[in-house]
Design an enzyme around this catalytic site. Structure first.
Site, PDB file in Angstrom:
ATOM      1  N   LYS A  58      25.624   0.508  61.404  1.00  0.00           N
ATOM      2  CA  LYS A  58      25.452  -0.476  62.444  1.00  0.00           C
ATOM      3  C   LYS A  58      24.420  -1.558  61.751  1.00  0.00           C
ATOM      4  CE  LYS A  58      23.224  -0.446  67.079  1.00  0.00           C
ATOM      5  NZ  LYS A  58      22.366   0.409  67.836  1.00  0.00           N
ATOM      6  N   SER A 133      24.540   0.603  72.792  1.00  0.00           N
ATOM      7  CA  SER A 133      24.874  -0.585  71.697  1.00  0.00           C
ATOM      8  C   SER A 133      25.467  -0.527  70.529  1.00  0.00           C
ATOM      9  CB  SER A 133      23.453  -1.015  71.432  1.00  0.00           C
ATOM     10  OG  SER A 133      22.620   0.009  70.567  1.00  0.00           O
ATOM     11  N   SER A 157      22.264   5.051  73.063  1.00  0.00           N
ATOM     12  CA  SER A 157      23.210   4.084  72.316  1.00  0.00           C
ATOM     13  C   SER A 157      24.204   4.814  71.112  1.00  0.00           C
ATOM     14  CB  SER A 157      22.411   2.989  71.598  1.00  0.00           C
ATOM     15  OG  SER A 157      22.167   1.912  72.322  1.00  0.00           O
TER      16      SER A 157
HETATM   17  N1  GLN Z   1      21.647   0.748  76.646  1.00  0.00           N
HETATM   18  C1  GLN Z   1      20.455   1.194  76.654  1.00  0.00           C
HETATM   19  C2  GLN Z   1      19.544   0.043  76.620  1.00  0.00           C
HETATM   20  O1  GLN Z   1      20.113  -1.171  76.729  1.00  0.00           O
HETATM   21  C3  GLN Z   1      20.006   2.026  75.385  1.00  0.00           C
HETATM   22  C4  GLN Z   1      20.123   1.207  74.073  1.00  0.00           C
HETATM   23  C5  GLN Z   1      20.018   1.991  72.926  1.00  0.00           C
HETATM   24  O2  GLN Z   1      19.943   3.095  72.814  1.00  0.00           O
HETATM   25  N2  GLN Z   1      19.703   1.246  71.770  1.00  0.00           N
HETATM   26  O3  GLN Z   1      18.339  -0.046  76.386  1.00  0.00           O
END
Ligand code: GLN
Length: 456
Positions: A58, A133, A157
């Protein structure tokens, strides 16, 4: 097949699936060279534990002399100056790093749509999001573009995109894997996580990258078990499911049915399955968003246009340079979170929001510990719905935040959790089942996940 042949196959497929927008960089020549080297080591009998495993990373993980942008314009042109410990350990075990994967900007999002490089599409249905994400890291496994991806999980994420893409995704215990070389979003929540098509592969990778690290004092010094050797099914597991997660009005009926069917199967196999309640469920998301935005507003203050990355060409003064750089360099969602975080940390509101959220975090941990005092695992849906359409939640951030309703608990508490695929809905979109375990019980968690994967 040789490692080089495998890499060539993946490279061809990456090219073929370019429209899904999964890889931001493909390390073509390097991957081939590394693969050829690994083939020699295999022939000589000196290959490492992950010899020939092809991995994508990532775009928030540092890999020295390779581009790193956190899918943000603000890091335009930036190259990593060192390599993240997790990536370093993969390479030392003879894995091949094939490329850098798209994501939501600074890992903020649940759909991979908040990327300066455009959204990644779901391989099961390109009109849908892959989740976020780490959306592209999950999509890469679903589209067979690599064996394993490293993503990050701050609030879901890794698990949420794993569910949307029909693959396995593990978020380990906070501190199990060093965060050195991971661009920070919310430091007391951030975890590196692993995607693969089965839990056994995840176990192999975890045992290589987990463990103490002199560069990250929050990385645990606990011994790392040989997870991949300990995947035997548990004789009798005590499994809890949380009433509120299945009663939630936003839960897609097919997901509820899939959960109930798995729980029934577990009962039939002689496991103890019991209902528990967690009245605090509704407070977990607000707690998460107060604490993570506070941490993010601090962490992201370093992107100021002075030392690296993007600098606005339109500024006339020093102050304008800071303001314009950040206004032009960060996307809307990142700006929203920096402002929210600055607000909850401001002198007048600090106690009302930040301090209070810290206390609620403690209560959620105590409530979770109380469940684990009587049970080995908590089973719950990974997400309230299957993959939604691109653009579906663009107007309403709260709807987007709800995608993490079931995943944030593990991050707020710091415990390990995994999502595994359990069938599909009527549109043939994958459904994810989530299992949580107590801190540092990855061994039991991976064994139980493997058992459930094979229970059809
Ligand atoms: N969707 C969650 C956020 O926007 C989790 C993001 C993540 O785990 N990096 O904070």
């Amino acid at each position: 097949m040789t490692c080089l042949e495998k890499v060539n196959q993946y490279l061809a497929r990456i090219e073929e699936k370019k429209d899904l927008n999964i890889f931001l960089s493909v390390f073509t020549d390097e991957a081939r060279q590394q693969a050829a080297l690994v083939d020699q080591k295999i022939a000589a009998g000196t290959a490492g534990a992950l010899a020939g495993m092809v991995v994508g990373i990532k775009d928030v993980l540092c890999y020295q002399d390779h581009p790193l942008q956190c899918a943000s314009k603000i890091l335009d042109g930036f190259h990593s100056q060192f390599t993240a410990t997790a990536v370093e350990r993969l390479i030392a075990a003879d894995a091949v790093i094939i490329g850098r994967q798209n994501c939501d900007e600074f890992a903020m999002g649940s759909s991979n749509e908040n990327s300066a490089f455009g959204p990644t599409l779901n391989p099961h249905d390109p009109s849908r999001v892959p989740g976020g994400s780490s959306g592209a890291s999950a999509a890469a496994i679903a589209a067979s573009l690599c064996d394993v991806s490293l993503g990050t999980d701050t609030g879901g994420s890794v698990r949420q995109p794993a569910a949307f893409c029909g693959v396995v995704g593990l978020k380990p215990t906070y501190g199990r894997i060093s965060r050195y070389g991971l661009a920070a979003y919310a430091s007391s929540f951030d975890c590196i996580g692993i995607f693969a098509s089965d839990s056994a592969t995840v176990a192999k990778v975890l045992e290589v990258i987990a463990g103490a690290d002199a560069y990250d004092s929050t990385a645990s010094r606990r011994e790392v078990p040989a997870y991949s050797q300990r995947l035997q099914a548990p004789a009798k597991a005590r499994v809890a499911y949380i009433r509120e997660t299945l009663d939630s009005p936003g839960l897609q009926p097919e997901i509820k049915a899939a959960m109930e069917q798995k729980l029934d199967q577990l009962r039939q196999q002689g496991h103890e399955v019991s209902e528990v309640t967690l009245p605090l469920l509704d407070y977990i998301l607000p707690t998460y968003y107060i604490l993570t935005t506070a941490e993010a507003s601090s962490n992201l203050s370093r992107y100021d246009g002075v030392r690296y990355g993007y600098r606005s060409p339109n500024a006339q003064s020093l102050e304008e340079m800071y303001k314009l750089t950040r206004a032009e360099g960060f996307g809307k969602e990142v700006q929203r979170r920096i402002m929210l975080g600055a607000f909850v940390l401001s002198a007048n509101y600090y106690d009302a929001y930040y301090t209070k959220a810290q206390r609620v975090r403690r209560l959620i941990k105590e409530a979770t510990d109380a469940i684990f005092a009587q049970h080995d695992f908590i089973v719950l849906p990974t997400t309230p719905t299957t993959a939604f359409a691109l653009g579906a939640h663009n107007e309403d951030p709260i709807q987007m935040y709800l995608a993490d309703l079931y995943t944030v608990q593990a991050n707020v508490v710091g415990i390990p959790a995994i999502s595994i695929p359990v069938g599909t809905d009527q549109d043939q979109l994958p459904i994810g089942l989530q299992i949580m375990a107590q801190s540092f019980q990855e061994e039991q968690l991976l064994a139980f996940a493997t058992y459930l994967e094979n229970l059809s």
